[in-house]
Design a protein around this motif. Structure first.
Motif, mmCIF file in Angstrom:
data_model
loop_
_atom_site.group_PDB
_atom_site.id
_atom_site.type_symbol
_atom_site.label_atom_id
_atom_site.label_comp_id
_atom_site.label_asym_id
_atom_site.label_seq_id
_atom_site.Cartn_x
_atom_site.Cartn_y
_atom_site.Cartn_z
ATOM 1 N N PRO A 273 -1.217 37.082 -10.537
ATOM 2 C CA PRO A 273 -0.820 36.420 -11.788
ATOM 3 C C PRO A 273 0.313 37.114 -12.548
ATOM 4 N N PRO A 274 1.557 37.055 -12.067
ATOM 5 C CA PRO A 274 2.650 37.709 -12.798
ATOM 6 C C PRO A 274 3.048 36.938 -14.050
ATOM 7 N N GLU A 275 3.631 37.666 -15.001
ATOM 8 C CA GLU A 275 4.186 37.032 -16.193
ATOM 9 C C GLU A 275 5.660 36.757 -15.944
ATOM 10 N N ALA A 276 6.116 35.562 -16.256
ATOM 11 C CA ALA A 276 7.500 35.167 -15.984
ATOM 12 C C ALA A 276 8.435 35.704 -17.060
ATOM 13 N N HIS B 61 8.911 44.101 -9.722
ATOM 14 C CA HIS B 61 9.268 45.449 -9.288
ATOM 15 C C HIS B 61 8.288 45.929 -8.225
ATOM 16 N N ILE B 62 8.450 47.176 -7.802
ATOM 17 C CA ILE B 62 7.677 47.710 -6.688
ATOM 18 C C ILE B 62 6.181 47.709 -6.988
ATOM 19 N N GLY B 63 5.812 47.867 -8.272
ATOM 20 C CA GLY B 63 4.400 47.810 -8.653
ATOM 21 C C GLY B 63 3.824 46.427 -8.463
ATOM 22 N N HIS B 64 4.591 45.399 -8.845
ATOM 23 C CA HIS B 64 4.144 44.020 -8.610
ATOM 24 C C HIS B 64 4.006 43.747 -7.119
ATOM 25 N N ALA B 65 4.927 44.332 -6.339
ATOM 26 C CA ALA B 65 4.887 44.119 -4.889
ATOM 27 C C ALA B 65 3.578 44.636 -4.311
ATOM 28 N N LYS B 66 3.117 45.784 -4.802
ATOM 29 C CA LYS B 66 1.841 46.313 -4.312
ATOM 30 C C LYS B 66 0.712 45.344 -4.635
ATOM 31 N N ALA B 67 0.692 44.831 -5.851
ATOM 32 C CA ALA B 67 -0.359 43.895 -6.237
ATOM 33 C C ALA B 67 -0.336 42.648 -5.352
ATOM 34 N N THR C 75 -7.227 39.053 5.744
ATOM 35 C CA THR C 75 -8.364 39.734 6.359
ATOM 36 C C THR C 75 -9.603 38.845 6.373
ATOM 37 N N PHE C 76 -9.813 38.084 5.296
ATOM 38 C CA PHE C 76 -11.011 37.249 5.186
ATOM 39 C C PHE C 76 -10.729 35.762 5.410
ATOM 40 N N ASP C 77 -9.533 35.461 5.945
ATOM 41 C CA ASP C 77 -9.170 34.047 6.134
ATOM 42 C C ASP C 77 -9.408 33.260 4.852
ATOM 43 N N GLY C 78 -8.979 33.846 3.749
ATOM 44 C CA GLY C 78 -9.254 33.257 2.448
ATOM 45 C C GLY C 78 -8.085 32.514 1.856
ATOM 46 N N LYS C 79 -8.069 32.444 0.519
ATOM 47 C CA LYS C 79 -7.052 31.680 -0.196
ATOM 48 C C LYS C 79 -6.415 32.573 -1.250
ATOM 49 N N LEU C 80 -5.107 32.453 -1.392
ATOM 50 C CA LEU C 80 -4.357 33.211 -2.391
ATOM 51 C C LEU C 80 -3.746 32.244 -3.394
ATOM 52 N N ILE C 81 -4.041 32.481 -4.670
ATOM 53 C CA ILE C 81 -3.499 31.650 -5.749
ATOM 54 C C ILE C 81 -2.346 32.397 -6.408
ATOM 55 N N PRO D 30 1.466 31.834 -0.752
ATOM 56 C CA PRO D 30 0.239 31.462 -1.467
ATOM 57 C C PRO D 30 -0.258 30.084 -1.019
ATOM 58 N N ASN D 31 -1.547 29.891 -1.151
ATOM 59 C CA ASN D 31 -2.131 28.582 -0.829
ATOM 60 C C ASN D 31 -2.034 27.627 -2.008
ATOM 61 N N VAL D 32 -2.022 28.187 -3.227
ATOM 62 C CA VAL D 32 -2.010 27.365 -4.441
ATOM 63 C C VAL D 32 -1.048 27.985 -5.446
ATOM 64 N N TYR D 33 -0.289 27.128 -6.127
ATOM 65 C CA TYR D 33 0.590 27.558 -7.223
ATOM 66 C C TYR D 33 0.055 26.941 -8.516
ATOM 67 N N SER D 34 -0.047 27.750 -9.571
ATOM 68 C CA SER D 34 -0.558 27.211 -10.833
ATOM 69 C C SER D 34 0.010 27.993 -12.005
#
Length: 775
Positions: free
Chosen positions: A203-206, A211-217, A227-233, A263-267
């Motif tokens: 959930p970044p703020e526009a 930056h590199i810290g956001h990249a890690k997140a 890893t879990f065949d999951g979903k990324l929002i 990502p699987n979903v954009y919101s």
């Protein structure tokens, strides 16, 4: 009369076995496997590793394994003691390895210009060392030391010796690889995670570039998604209309694409504004929230003093009336905010009635002027996490004190629970990650923009040559650690090197200033095709031009001596006929002759060069290196960060480039031989019809976790290095003061003889001044 070498099967002296494979060619030597390591001859018995090695080496003096002079023999003795003491002691291994790294550098051997007992003894000590294995696996060994280790391991005699060892046919490093050791940190299992049912969010703020810290997140969330065949929002946190900009949303989406995250979903959080407002009204009706018109400064004072606001016990009707003023955006409504009624006496400041809604009349980037009230991030986040089906919310440890607040909102509103998983924020040395501070660098013109290679933004590091794979490997290697540490940039670049080295094409470039011409007698203009990468044929081939007129770096020319045989990379051996120097001692020109039939490349210096031909004009090239914007490694909380700003951080060097560089494309990563890795920022362009000039090929230097390579001799003469090292040693050991002049004389003599061009002085001086050898 022959000699019998007995080797202990259970605990063999590997160094002795290595030496025996060389000696037995010149001397009758028999190897027997028994229960001890020893040599018995002429009434004397040798049972220590160093004494056996010394004795065997002296049986075959023609091999010169003990060196060619008194200085070299002294050096060999020093390294024997170094191997048996420093490298064999776990508590001293790390410092010993650092010393070995500094000593070897780009040299091929520890002593002189050929293999000696020093190399065999040190190699044998490392060969059986668990600490060495761990250092290699952790990428804590310099490329120079690894290259040396592999060079010794490739010797036929060494291979034969290892093959004789019972149960030790595989090196510790190879064994570690076989056992599947990877550069991967420990990841804590997500609580309650089920394959196919994990949902995470980024959930970044526009309000700025990633930056590199956001990249890690982002990459950590992607790791659990896959890893879990999951979903990324991918959710934009747009709860503050004053900060969000449409342009920033666009660039963030581009940054995410650059990171190869899908990502699987954009919101947007604003998609849920109506529902969040309804839940705020629910808290007001339930008496779990109240509206407060206290000035911000008073509110802060009361929270710090743990004193309740005068509005904390407002009737529900009063709170609802004030809330309606906020919703309308009236003058009075703009003075109010909604606060959750949690615990003003709590030791956790995040629970002392935090603000959850405020009144703002600014235009929102997505909803315009539709709303006058906006939720805080802390209030909106748990609500939207629950509503969107997030199962695991990944948050940095700096949010730890707000975790209780997060769960209080979930429980008070009766929402589905979300697991919180913490990880350490990425803190980089010599770096600021604050958007406000990064914006200042851009606005002040200290950088060229948000994608400047000196900026810690995703665009900046990618433009500097960081690969997405390298960045991912670094993030994965950190694992789920919650330990907050200051990370050196070298760590990231070292991972990146592992990605680019196997695929980076090799080319040549020379510094234009001071380039020295070399005339090669009998050489004809010709070209040949050779591999762009010595170990990867898939990278392709390049044309190497040869001719009677070639160019070399001035630093390399300064090392040449009349009669010396030198290997010109991708051509072969040439013999130096004469070196002409000017009055100031600098080389003016060199004459050489072909010696291509000589294929002995082990004992020669290696030079990069370019042919000066009309048939293949050199490409004007500019190599650019960057320094850190912040001069202090770690800024303290009270530091004035602007007082540690470096102003001169861009360094350009004009070069003459390989003709093949004219085919480089923007973003292509290469290696300039003996200079390091570079990324093409601006491709070469031919002469323009408008300006009448050609545009040079602009290359940005890519750090690799080590010091930037320098051409031979550019850091000062070997005598100067010898003086510095020896003076330091004399300061610690005054007993060698009388030997100082002799040491320097010996070093200078060796330089004149051309026995070792580059790193000789630091080693024999260190060995001599310590005087810790046993003859």
């Amino acid at each position: 009369m022959g000699v019998v070498l007995q080797i202990d099967k259970s605990s063999p002296f590997i160094g002795s076995l290595l030496v025996s494979q060389y000696v037995k060619k010149d001397f009758q030597l028999t190897i027997e496997w028994g229960k001890q390591n020893l040599v018995t001859t002429e009434g004397a018995t040798f049972s220590t590793a160093s004494s056996i090695c010394r004795y065997l080496t002296r049986l075959a003096p023609g091999l010169c394994l003990y060196g060619n002079s008194a200085v070299e023999k002294t050096e060999v003795d020093y390294w024997l003691q170094f191997a048996s003491e420093k490298l064999s002691c776990d508590s001293e291994f790390d410092n010993a390895l650092l010393y070995l790294d500094r000593t070897l550098g780009s040299a091929s051997y520890l002593v002189g210009a050929a293999l000696t007992l020093a190399d065999l003894s040190v190699w044998a000590a490392l060969r059986v060392s668990a600490a060495w294995c761990n250092a290699v696996a952790a990428r804590r060994v310099s490329s120079g030391t690894l290259n040396w280790f592999n060079l010794i391991a490739s010797q036929a005699e060494v291979t034969e010796a290892i093959a004789l060892l019972p149960g030790l046919k595989v090196t510790p490093t190879e064994q570690a690889k076989k056992e599947g050791q990877r550069d991967e940190g420990k990841f804590v299992d997500l609580p309650g995670a089920e394959k196919g049912n994990v949902v995470v969010r980024f959930p970044p703020e526009a309000s700025g570039f990633l930056h590199i810290g956001h990249a890690k997140a982002a990459l950590l969330n992607q790791y659990y998604q896959t890893t879990f065949d999951g979903k990324l929002i991918m959710r934009f946190d747009d709860t503050n209309p004053e900060k969000e900009k449409a342009d920033f949303e666009k660039v963030i989406l581009e940054d995410v694409k650059m990171l190869e995250i899908v990502p699987n979903v954009y919101s947007h959080t604003s998609d849920f504004f109506d529902r969040i407002a309804e839940l705020c009204e629910k808290l007001l009706r339930d008496g779990k929230a109240y509206v407060d018109d206290s000035p911000a400064e008073l509110m802060k004072q009361e929270r710090d003093a743990r004193e309740e606001s005068k509005h904390r016990n407002n009737p529900v009707e009063k709170n609802c009336e004030m809330w309606r003023e906020m919703v309308k955006g009236s003058g009075y409504g703009q003075e109010c905010c909604v606060r959750a009624k949690i615990d003003m006496k709590s030791d956790n400041g995040a629970l002392r009635d935090p603000v959850i809604f405020r009144c703002k009349t600014d235009e929102h980037v997505k909803t315009g002027f539709r709303y006058k009230v906006y939720p805080t991030y802390d209030f909106a986040c748990p609500i939207v996490d629950s509503l969107e089906g997030v199962t695991h919310a990944l948050r940095t440890t700096e949010y730890h004190d707000r975790d209780d607040q997060y769960h209080w909102f979930i429980n008070a509103l009766g929402l589905r629970q979300v697991h919180i998983w913490e990880y350490a924020r990425l803190n980089m040395m010599n770096t600021v990650l604050s958007k406000r501070k990064l914006t200042w660098f851009v606005s002040e013109g200290l950088v060229d923009g948000w994608d400047d290679p000196r900026m810690p933004t995703v665009r900046g590091v990618l433009r500097k040559g960081m690969t997405v794979d390298g960045l991912k490997q670094f993030i994965v290697a950190q694992g789920g650690s919650r330990s907050v540490v200051m990370m050196e940039w070298d760590k990231i670049w070292a991972f990146n090197k592992k990605v680019i080295d196997p695929v980076a094409a090799r080319f040549t470039a020379l510094e234009k200033e001071g380039v020295v011409p070399v005339y090669v007698a009998q050489a004809e203009v010709s070209k040949k095709m050779t591999a762009k990468h010595p170990k990867n044929a898939e990278v392709g081939e390049k044309a190497v031009w040869m001719g009677p007129n070639i160019l070399i770096d001035a630093a390399d020319a300064d090392t040449l001596e009349d009669g010396q045989v030198v290997t010109f990379i991708n051509w072969g051996n040439l013999r130096i006929v004469s070196v002409t120097r000017r009055a100031d001692g600098k080389v003016e020109k060199v004459t050489a002759e072909l010696n291509l039939e000589n294929t002995d490349y082990k004992r020669t210096s290696k030079l990069t060069w370019l042919a000066d031909l009309n048939e293949a004009p050199l490409v004007p090239t500019v190599c650019v290196a960057f320094d850190n914007l912040i001069s202090k490694a770690v800024l303290a909380k009270d530091d004035d960060w602007k007082s540690y700003i470096s102003r001169d951080t861009r360094h350009e060097t004009v070069m003459l480039g390989d003709p093949e560089l004219r085919n480089l494309k923007k973003g292509e990563i290469i290696q300039l031989q003996r200079r390091g890795y570079y990324i093409c920022d601006e491709p070469h362009a031919p002469v323009s019809r408008y300006t009448g000039k050609a545009s040079p090929c602009v290359l940005f230097y890519i750090p690799d976790g080590k010091e930037m390579p320098q051409p031979t001799g550019t850091k000062g003469s070997s005598a100067a290095k010898a003086t510095e090292v020896a003076k330091h040693a004399v300061g610690r050991q005054e007993t060698v003061a009388t030997n100082w002049k002799g040491i320097l004389d010996s070093v200078k003599k060796r330089q004149k003889e051309g026995r070792q061009r580059q790193r000789f002085p630091a080693k024999p001086v260190r060995a001599l001044v310590q005087q810790s050898f046993t003859l």
